[in-house]
Write an enzyme that holds these catalytic residues in place. Sequence first.
Site, short mmCIF file in Angstrom:
data_model
loop_
_atom_site.label_atom_id
_atom_site.label_comp_id
_atom_site.label_asym_id
_atom_site.label_seq_id
_atom_site.Cartn_x
_atom_site.Cartn_y
_atom_site.Cartn_z
N GLY A 104 23.68 -2.33 9.31
CA GLY A 104 23.27 -3.64 9.78
C GLY A 104 23.53 -3.77 11.27
O GLY A 104 24.29 -2.98 11.84
N CYS B 159 27.35 3.27 7.36
CA CYS B 159 27.34 2.66 8.69
C CYS B 159 28.02 1.30 8.67
O CYS B 159 29.22 1.23 8.45
CB CYS B 159 25.91 2.61 9.23
N TYR B 160 27.30 0.20 8.86
CA TYR B 160 27.97 -1.11 8.85
C TYR B 160 28.77 -1.28 7.55
O TYR B 160 29.90 -1.78 7.55
CB TYR B 160 26.95 -2.25 8.99
N HIS C 44 23.73 7.87 8.37
CA HIS C 44 22.70 7.37 7.45
C HIS C 44 22.21 8.49 6.54
O HIS C 44 21.26 9.19 6.88
CB HIS C 44 21.53 6.79 8.24
N GLU D 250 20.46 8.24 4.04
CA GLU D 250 19.17 7.89 3.44
C GLU D 250 17.97 8.37 4.25
O GLU D 250 16.86 8.41 3.74
CB GLU D 250 19.08 6.37 3.21
N ASP E 235 -2.58 -1.24 -7.08
CA ASP E 235 -1.47 -2.08 -7.52
C ASP E 235 -1.90 -3.04 -8.64
O ASP E 235 -1.20 -3.18 -9.64
CB ASP E 235 -0.92 -2.90 -6.34
N LYS F 198 4.49 2.11 -3.09
CA LYS F 198 3.17 2.56 -3.55
C LYS F 198 3.21 3.88 -4.32
O LYS F 198 2.57 4.02 -5.36
CB LYS F 198 2.28 2.73 -2.32
N1 LIG Z 1 -10.57 -9.52 -4.71
C1 LIG Z 1 -9.50 -9.82 -5.47
N2 LIG Z 1 -9.64 -10.45 -6.65
C2 LIG Z 1 -8.57 -10.75 -7.40
N3 LIG Z 1 -7.31 -10.47 -7.05
C3 LIG Z 1 -7.11 -9.85 -5.89
C4 LIG Z 1 -8.17 -9.47 -5.03
N4 LIG Z 1 -7.66 -8.84 -3.96
C5 LIG Z 1 -6.33 -8.82 -4.13
N5 LIG Z 1 -5.98 -9.43 -5.29
C6 LIG Z 1 -4.61 -9.63 -5.82
O1 LIG Z 1 -3.66 -9.50 -4.76
C7 LIG Z 1 -2.76 -8.42 -5.02
C8 LIG Z 1 -2.34 -7.72 -3.75
O2 LIG Z 1 -3.45 -7.07 -3.14
P1 LIG Z 1 -3.29 -5.59 -2.63
O3 LIG Z 1 -4.50 -5.23 -1.87
O4 LIG Z 1 -1.94 -5.45 -2.00
O5 LIG Z 1 -3.18 -4.76 -3.97
P2 LIG Z 1 -4.30 -3.96 -4.73
O6 LIG Z 1 -5.61 -4.33 -4.23
O7 LIG Z 1 -4.06 -4.17 -6.17
O8 LIG Z 1 -3.94 -2.47 -4.39
P3 LIG Z 1 -4.19 -1.71 -3.02
O9 LIG Z 1 -2.96 -1.98 -2.19
O10 LIG Z 1 -4.29 -0.32 -3.46
O11 LIG Z 1 -5.41 -2.24 -2.38
C9 LIG Z 1 -3.52 -7.54 -5.97
O12 LIG Z 1 -2.66 -6.70 -6.69
C10 LIG Z 1 -4.25 -8.54 -6.82
O13 LIG Z 1 -3.41 -9.08 -7.81
N1 LIG Z 2 23.40 1.05 11.91
C1 LIG Z 2 24.47 0.28 11.70
O1 LIG Z 2 24.80 -0.12 10.60
C2 LIG Z 2 25.23 -0.12 12.93
C3 LIG Z 2 26.51 -0.84 12.64
C4 LIG Z 2 27.07 -1.56 13.86
N2 LIG Z 2 26.15 -2.58 14.26
C5 LIG Z 2 27.32 -0.55 14.99
O2 LIG Z 2 26.63 -0.56 15.97
O3 LIG Z 2 28.22 0.24 14.89
#
Ligand SMILES: Nc1ncnc2c1ncn2[C@@H]1O[C@H](COP(=O)(O)OP(=O)(O)OP(=O)(O)O)[C@@H](O)[C@H]1O
Ligand SMILES: NC(=O)CC[C@H](N)C(=O)O
Length: 528
Positions: A65, A92-93, A180, A182, A238, A383
């Site tokens: 953080g 870290c933090y 880190h 991660e 999605d 994703k």
């Molecule tokens: N044209 C649409 N009609 C109905 N629902 C929609 C439409 N576009 C988006 N949504 C809703 O909004 C949500 C978020 O849209 P988003 O584009 O992030 O996801 P996605 O279209 O399902 O997948 P992708 O990210 O692969 O395009 C969708 O999952 C859907 O529920």
């Molecule tokens: N990346 C961090 O978590 C940094 C921790 C704290 N802010 C530092 O500078 O030491």
Amino acid sequence: MPAAPPAAPDTTTDVVLVVDFGAQYAQLIARRVREARVYSEIVPSTMPVAEMLAKNPRAIILSGGPSSVYAEGAPSLDRALFEAGVPVFGMCYGFQLMATTLGGTVDDNGAREYGRTALAVSKAGSTLFEGTPTEQSVWMSHGDACSAAPEGFTVTASTDVVPVAAFENDEKKLYGVQYHPEVLHSTHGQQVLEHFLYRGAGIEPNWTTTNVVEEQVAAIRAQVGDKRAICGLSGGVDSAVAAALVQKAIGSQLTCVYVDHGLMRKGETEQVEKDFVAATGAKLVVVDAEKRFLDALAGVSDPEQKRKIIGREFIRVFEQAQLEILQEDGPEVAFLVQGTLYPDVVESGGGTGTANIKSHHNVGGLPDDIEFELVEPLRQLFKDEVRMVGQELGLPEEIVQRQPFPGPGLGIRIVGEVTKERLDLLRDADAIAREELTRAGLDRDIWQCPVVLLADVRSVGVQGDGRTYGHPIVLRPVSSEDAMTADWSRLPYETLAKISTRITNEVADVNRVVLDVTSKPPGTIEWE
Ligand SMILES: Nc1ncnc2c1ncn2[C@@H]1O[C@H](COP(=O)(O)OP(=O)(O)OP(=O)(O)O)[C@@H](O)[C@H]1O
Ligand SMILES: NC(=O)CC[C@H](N)C(=O)O
Ligand SMILES: O=c1[nH]c(=O)c2[nH+]cn([C@@H]3O[C@H](COP(=O)(O)O)[C@@H](O)[C@H]3O)c2[nH]1
Ligand SMILES: [Mg+2]
């Protein structure tokens, strides 16, 4: 009454909590834990410790953080967290906070480290470091440093400037590292994290996408009961995966609603009808809402305003669809299923102390007066994790591997006011770019390629010996792992040349094609 923001139903037993102190990488930590096949969720550092413990976590990870532990108002933690017998790993933090809370010393002693740093492991067989080299490369980003570990802790690693870069207390199951683990640049980071989870906390790595399917199906059944739900289905990955999960849970109580808002790409509506219904047999209602959206967007150029309007109109259309469905006999339609993912939530400012970058239509763009209760089974996932769930559910490759397309569609790819004429022009340019990228076999190499119309910009050109004063089209091909960061794709020049020639030849009013060579950050993937 407005629906409360949905919490993902908590049905998991082996959950690891990632406590977010405003870190850049909290979501990355959660993801790395899941890569280790252990389920994890992020919670804000402001959550009371009792509430965290009530989730029965098998382990807790404290993120990094921006604050300094000794600064006034810096986020802190109740000491009870370290005394509950739950294994804790600070990064870290989080490491610095563990140190000061338990009686160690952290200060600004000039021992700053940013980026690649050599770590010397002094206790080779320790819980965290067993089987990793005594010299390893890690990623640091800190200004404060721990100069004395709390009593009962063994110092297990150091660097040239930091005497305490890792400490461990096996008896209390408390661990911490200054770096880190991660991030990919920390060469043995994943191994160290897995050592904490498996050896330190004794968790079995058995979480898979099969668990996601089973848990979410059970949670959806419990949430929806015998009522009915509609699912916003866009043809994207999605919503297809969310719909398939809900379909599995409640079968015919679900109706999918595809909104043709006039902001879709060429051929998209037909494709949704064909692919999705064929793959799942779901009930699908298609609503033609072009006029409604274009009227609402008339005269609007501001990106956030566009997003809010689109988010609102989506909900109004879903409400109308609900009325139609209600004409058939059956219970109330109380639920709206959306394919919302973790990055949509974070970018809309829904993380802990994270900034609002842009309001995704399905999160920050939702109107306040929404009456549906939301069902968002993918809200904690990225994703590529969603793609794995889709595969698990048996959805076809054409759906699972589709490139993302944003819900607000071409509405946020016209810089300037959105009109039917401009949309038609952009649709033509976009179709050419997509066709050529597919022909060149590049679909799987790029994450997505927004095609953007700079409607308020004009430049001079010469076509057929005459002067033109037309608009530029921007190509924005990017590569990414999860859309949180991205790089511009190095496409072959021939493909770019073909796209450019065809767009300027075939699309009236476009006399220039430009390539966006910006990574994210500092740019975002979409222009608005
Ligand atoms: N044209 C649409 N009609 C109905 N629902 C929609 C439409 N576009 C988006 N949504 C809703 O909004 C949500 C978020 O849209 P988003 O584009 O992030 O996801 P996605 O279209 O399902 O997948 P992708 O990210 O692969 O395009 C969708 O999952 C859907 O529920
Ligand atoms: N990346 C961090 O978590 C940094 C921790 C704290 N802010 C530092 O500078 O030491
Ligand atoms: O459904 C969506 N509703 C939205 O409002 C929205 N805004 C951006 N995107 C998609 O999210 C990913 C990250 O985009 P940005 O880098 O532009 O924020 C990219 O994949 C974008 O296409 C959206 N998807
Ligand atoms: Mg989409």
